[in-house]
Write a protein that holds these residues in place. Structure first.
Motif, PDB file in Angstrom:
ATOM      1  N   ASP A   1      51.311 -39.217 -78.484  1.00 10.40           N
ATOM      2  CA  ASP A   1      51.041 -40.557 -78.718  1.00 10.40           C
ATOM      3  C   ASP A   1      51.741 -41.380 -79.727  1.00 10.40           C
ATOM      4  OD1 ASP A   1      48.843 -40.050 -77.307  1.00 10.40           O
ATOM      5  OD2 ASP A   1      47.252 -39.933 -78.701  1.00 10.40           O
ATOM      6  N   LEU A   2      53.108 -40.750 -79.918  1.00 13.36           N
ATOM      7  CA  LEU A   2      54.050 -41.649 -80.558  1.00 13.36           C
ATOM      8  C   LEU A   2      54.770 -42.389 -79.872  1.00 13.36           C
ATOM      9  CD1 LEU A   2      55.299 -38.664 -83.021  1.00 13.36           C
ATOM     10  CD2 LEU A   2      53.661 -40.646 -83.510  1.00 13.36           C
ATOM     11  N   ALA A   3      55.619 -43.374 -80.239  1.00 15.17           N
ATOM     12  CA  ALA A   3      56.459 -44.302 -79.151  1.00 15.17           C
ATOM     13  C   ALA A   3      57.951 -44.341 -79.804  1.00 15.17           C
ATOM     14  CB  ALA A   3      55.684 -45.614 -78.780  1.00 15.17           C
ATOM     15  N   CYS A   4      58.748 -44.665 -78.827  1.00 13.90           N
ATOM     16  CA  CYS A   4      60.189 -45.000 -79.526  1.00 13.90           C
ATOM     17  C   CYS A   4      60.927 -45.800 -78.540  1.00 13.90           C
ATOM     18  CB  CYS A   4      60.845 -43.515 -79.489  1.00 13.90           C
ATOM     19  SG  CYS A   4      62.428 -43.850 -80.040  1.00 13.90           S
ATOM     20  N   ASP A   5      61.659 -46.683 -78.845  1.00 14.79           N
ATOM     21  CA  ASP A   5      62.245 -47.676 -78.093  1.00 14.79           C
ATOM     22  C   ASP A   5      63.439 -46.954 -77.643  1.00 14.79           C
ATOM     23  OD1 ASP A   5      62.758 -50.063 -76.879  1.00 14.79           O
ATOM     24  OD2 ASP A   5      63.365 -51.021 -78.840  1.00 14.79           O
ATOM     25  N   LEU A   6      63.361 -46.835 -76.275  1.00 17.61           N
ATOM     26  CA  LEU A   6      64.480 -45.799 -75.873  1.00 17.61           C
ATOM     27  C   LEU A   6      65.381 -46.918 -74.977  1.00 17.61           C
ATOM     28  CD1 LEU A   6      62.293 -43.008 -74.385  1.00 17.61           C
ATOM     29  CD2 LEU A   6      63.392 -43.029 -76.517  1.00 17.61           C
ATOM     30  N   GLN A   7      66.837 -46.492 -75.128  1.00 11.02           N
ATOM     31  CA  GLN A   7      67.854 -47.441 -74.601  1.00 11.02           C
ATOM     32  C   GLN A   7      68.973 -46.579 -74.206  1.00 11.02           C
ATOM     33  OE1 GLN A   7      68.507 -50.261 -77.737  1.00 11.02           O
ATOM     34  NE2 GLN A   7      66.418 -50.541 -77.924  1.00 11.02           N
ATOM     35  N   LEU A   8      69.519 -47.034 -73.188  1.00 17.26           N
ATOM     36  CA  LEU A   8      70.868 -46.329 -72.395  1.00 17.26           C
ATOM     37  C   LEU A   8      71.919 -46.909 -73.233  1.00 17.26           C
ATOM     38  CD1 LEU A   8      69.684 -46.059 -68.891  1.00 17.26           C
ATOM     39  CD2 LEU A   8      69.643 -44.270 -70.638  1.00 17.26           C
ATOM     40  N   SER A   9      73.036 -46.253 -73.117  1.00 18.06           N
ATOM     41  CA  SER A   9      74.167 -46.541 -73.814  1.00 18.06           C
ATOM     42  C   SER A   9      75.382 -46.867 -73.002  1.00 18.06           C
ATOM     43  CB  SER A   9      74.689 -45.314 -74.966  1.00 18.06           C
ATOM     44  OG  SER A   9      76.031 -45.669 -75.334  1.00 18.06           O
ATOM     45  N   SER A  22      74.717 -45.810 -66.693  1.00 18.01           N
ATOM     46  CA  SER A  22      74.745 -46.978 -66.352  1.00 18.01           C
ATOM     47  C   SER A  22      73.772 -47.819 -65.975  1.00 18.01           C
ATOM     48  CB  SER A  22      75.733 -46.837 -65.007  1.00 18.01           C
ATOM     49  OG  SER A  22      75.339 -46.165 -63.921  1.00 18.01           O
ATOM     50  N   SER A  23      72.542 -47.283 -66.322  1.00 21.05           N
ATOM     51  CA  SER A  23      71.467 -48.039 -66.008  1.00 21.05           C
ATOM     52  C   SER A  23      71.005 -49.146 -67.206  1.00 21.05           C
ATOM     53  CB  SER A  23      70.003 -47.131 -65.809  1.00 21.05           C
ATOM     54  OG  SER A  23      70.285 -46.263 -64.757  1.00 21.05           O
ATOM     55  N   GLN A 317      68.056 -35.552 -79.517  1.00 20.85           N
ATOM     56  CA  GLN A 317      67.191 -36.637 -79.747  1.00 20.85           C
ATOM     57  C   GLN A 317      67.635 -37.729 -78.650  1.00 20.85           C
ATOM     58  OE1 GLN A 317      64.896 -37.230 -82.309  1.00 20.85           O
ATOM     59  NE2 GLN A 317      64.872 -34.808 -82.439  1.00 20.85           N
ATOM     60  N   ILE A 318      66.497 -38.446 -78.113  1.00 14.91           N
ATOM     61  CA  ILE A 318      66.951 -39.641 -77.552  1.00 14.91           C
ATOM     62  C   ILE A 318      66.290 -40.940 -78.255  1.00 14.91           C
ATOM     63  CG2 ILE A 318      66.128 -40.877 -75.421  1.00 14.91           C
ATOM     64  CD1 ILE A 318      65.915 -38.328 -73.961  1.00 14.91           C
ATOM     65  N   ARG A 319      67.358 -41.625 -78.696  1.00 11.93           N
ATOM     66  CA  ARG A 319      66.875 -42.998 -79.553  1.00 11.93           C
ATOM     67  C   ARG A 319      67.982 -44.066 -79.440  1.00 11.93           C
ATOM     68  NH1 ARG A 319      63.407 -39.963 -80.433  1.00 11.93           N
ATOM     69  NH2 ARG A 319      62.447 -39.276 -82.557  1.00 11.93           N
ATOM     70  N   ASP A 320      67.523 -45.230 -79.583  1.00 11.79           N
ATOM     71  CA  ASP A 320      68.630 -46.395 -79.495  1.00 11.79           C
ATOM     72  C   ASP A 320      69.580 -46.385 -80.706  1.00 11.79           C
ATOM     73  OD1 ASP A 320      69.826 -48.686 -79.090  1.00 11.79           O
ATOM     74  OD2 ASP A 320      68.244 -49.878 -79.750  1.00 11.79           O
ATOM     75  N   GLY A 325      69.181 -51.865 -77.002  1.00 15.87           N
ATOM     76  CA  GLY A 325      68.186 -51.944 -76.035  1.00 15.87           C
ATOM     77  C   GLY A 325      68.090 -51.001 -75.130  1.00 15.87           C
ATOM     78  N   LEU A 326      68.969 -49.929 -75.199  1.00 16.01           N
ATOM     79  CA  LEU A 326      68.990 -49.058 -74.040  1.00 16.01           C
ATOM     80  C   LEU A 326      68.799 -47.383 -74.880  1.00 16.01           C
ATOM     81  CD1 LEU A 326      71.911 -50.369 -72.159  1.00 16.01           C
ATOM     82  CD2 LEU A 326      69.753 -50.599 -71.397  1.00 16.01           C
ATOM     83  N   PRO A 327      68.502 -46.433 -74.372  1.00 13.72           N
ATOM     84  CA  PRO A 327      68.325 -45.354 -74.839  1.00 13.72           C
ATOM     85  C   PRO A 327      69.431 -44.198 -74.804  1.00 13.72           C
ATOM     86  CG  PRO A 327      67.245 -44.869 -72.707  1.00 13.72           C
ATOM     87  CD  PRO A 327      67.621 -46.368 -73.021  1.00 13.72           C
TER      88      PRO A 327
END
Length: 331
Positions: A1-9, A22-23, A317-320, A325-327
């Protein structure tokens, strides 16, 4: 139930392994708690709990969040060590001498997953076991826990459990449980409406036999579901467990040949052993996964197709990390 702002680099180089996709997507998705490692032999679990002042939860699509504040007037945040018998957590991570002698990499310890699997507002705990049944403890809300392993079907006794994470992997609003295994098979347990878990590992596509450790989930391809990054360390250590290594001279320099040519390199006259490459799996939204092709899915810092390297992966870890704005993926 936690949330994280995931963004691609894009074009960001980290000191370890920073992978870029590339997304483009900005999405709030539930992710697992960080994994903790426990000693390999006869660990008696004690938990550090804090008395925290909380505000009412903030709700939005796909997540809820509660600010955690220090107790009023104390000015000294801290923890109190509570004994296992008071918490109701009676758990030991066993690792036999015979298994250690066969696979020394098995001494890396194992993980714990935290999540409110039954939706009652209290954080439950799942403990991995490398030489016996793992265990799920449900928080009672009174500062104690109840062992619900048998009731929920989460013992996963057919594997050497290494790491675990709670996440909703099939989009039904319930937390599922993924448990990695040292040498495989991994276990994907989807939670049913009655609170029991069903083993769907075989149809899920997550049946590898690598020396997996921890994992992270995030929507890496922007299709609205949680994909999986799986860290692999390595089951066999040839230089520690023993094995016959063949070499020959090439252009006046010794090189390793045969079955271990890709695993062991001779660098500055010393044999250096590498682990197993990590893996990324795309989720189709129903809890079925397909292994990603690294070169087609990720670019390195120079914009070229990323070629995954064998390494001893422990944590991810997956983080911004750069606020675009991308994980991003940090291993």
């Amino acid at each position: 139930d936690l949330a994280c702002d995931l963004q691609l680099s894009h074009g960001f180089a980290a000191p370890k392994k920073m992978l870029q996709s590339s997304s483009h997507v900005r999405l709030l998705s539930p992710v697992s708690s960080p994994q903790g490692l426990a000693p390999a032999t006869f660990l008696i679990c004690n938990l550090l709990l804090a008395v925290l002042t909380i505000k009412p939860p903030a709700h939005s699509a796909g997540y809820r969040a509660i600010p955690l504040l220090p107790p009023n007037g104390s000015g000294k945040p801290g923890f109190t060590l509570l004994p296992a018998h008071q918490l109701g957590i009676d758990f030991t991570n066993h690792l036999s001498d015979s298994r250690v002698r066969k696979f020394q990499n098995s001494m890396n310890g194992c993980g714990v997953a935290a999540g409110d699997f039954n939706g009652d507002g209290w954080c439950d705990l799942f403990f991995c076991n490398k030489d016996g049944p793992s265990a799920l403890f449900r928080a009672t809300g009174a500062g104690s826990f109840a062992n619900v392993t048998a009731l929920t079907g989460t013992a996963v006794t057919n594997q050497i459990s290494a790491g675990a994470a709670f996440a909703d992997l099939n989009g039904d609003g319930r937390l599922d449980l993924f448990v990695s295994s040292f040498g495989g098979p991994n276990a994907l347990l989807l939670q049913e409406a009655d609170g029991q878990f069903t083993d769907t590992t075989a149809p899920s596509g997550l049946v590898g036999r690598t020396g997996s450790t921890s994992m992270a989930m995030g929507d890496l391809d922007g299709d609205g579901d949680l994909d999986l990054y799986l860290c692999n360390f390595g089951t066999l250590s040839v230089l520690r467990d023993g094995g016959q290594v063949s070499t020959r001279m090439v252009n006046g320099k010794p090189v390793v040949t045969g079955r271990y040519a890709a695993k062991i390199k001779i660098i500055d006259g010393l044999m250096v052993e590498f682990g197993e490459p990590d893996a990324v799996y795309w989720n189709d939204g129903s809890g079925r996964f397909t292994a990603a092709n690294w070169g087609e899915s990720f670019l390195d810092e120079d914009g070229k197709p990323y070629l995954v390297q064998p390494d001893f992966g422990l944590a991810v870890q997956i983080r911004d990390t750069n606020g675009d704005g991308l994980p991003d993926i940090y291993v």
